[in-house]
Design an enzyme around this catalytic site. Sequence first.
Site, PDB file in Angstrom:
ATOM      1  N   ALA A  47       3.661  -4.416   0.803  1.00 20.09           N
ATOM      2  CA  ALA A  47       2.856  -3.215   1.058  1.00 20.09           C
ATOM      3  C   ALA A  47       3.454  -1.943   0.464  1.00 20.09           C
ATOM      4  CB  ALA A  47       2.669  -3.038   2.553  1.00 20.09           C
ATOM      5  N   ALA A  48       4.452  -2.049  -0.369  1.00 24.83           N
ATOM      6  CA  ALA A  48       5.128  -0.860  -0.900  1.00 24.83           C
ATOM      7  C   ALA A  48       4.181   0.048  -1.670  1.00 24.83           C
ATOM      8  CB  ALA A  48       6.304  -1.261  -1.777  1.00 24.83           C
ATOM      9  N   GLY A  49       3.399  -0.514  -2.553  1.00 30.67           N
ATOM     10  CA  GLY A  49       2.482   0.290  -3.356  1.00 30.67           C
ATOM     11  C   GLY A  49       1.384   0.927  -2.529  1.00 30.67           C
ATOM     12  N   ASP A  50       0.792   0.159  -1.627  1.00 25.96           N
ATOM     13  CA  ASP A  50      -0.260   0.694  -0.757  1.00 25.96           C
ATOM     14  C   ASP A  50       0.289   1.808   0.134  1.00 25.96           C
ATOM     15  OD1 ASP A  50      -2.150  -1.090  -1.751  1.00 25.96           O
ATOM     16  OD2 ASP A  50      -1.688  -2.595  -0.238  1.00 25.96           O
TER      17      ASP A  50
END
Length: 73
Positions: free
Chosen positions: A17-20
């Site tokens: 979930a880093a990008g989100d």
Amino acid sequence: RRLHQPAWPVTAVDSTAAGDTFVGVLAVALGEGMPVAAALDRACAAAALAVQRPGASSSMPMRAEIDALLASR
């Protein structure tokens, strides 16, 4: 104008979930009128918190957690 925001030094557990997390926090910060440099710093801090936990949406930090990390610097 070009900005460079270094990543926070952390040990990643799960980057799902880093990008989100980064984009969501950046969008909220900019939508609230935060300057771009501060919004980038906040988004990087949020992503750093997210990658230290397993899972997707469950790894996304709450505002208070982001505030606490930024204040700890």
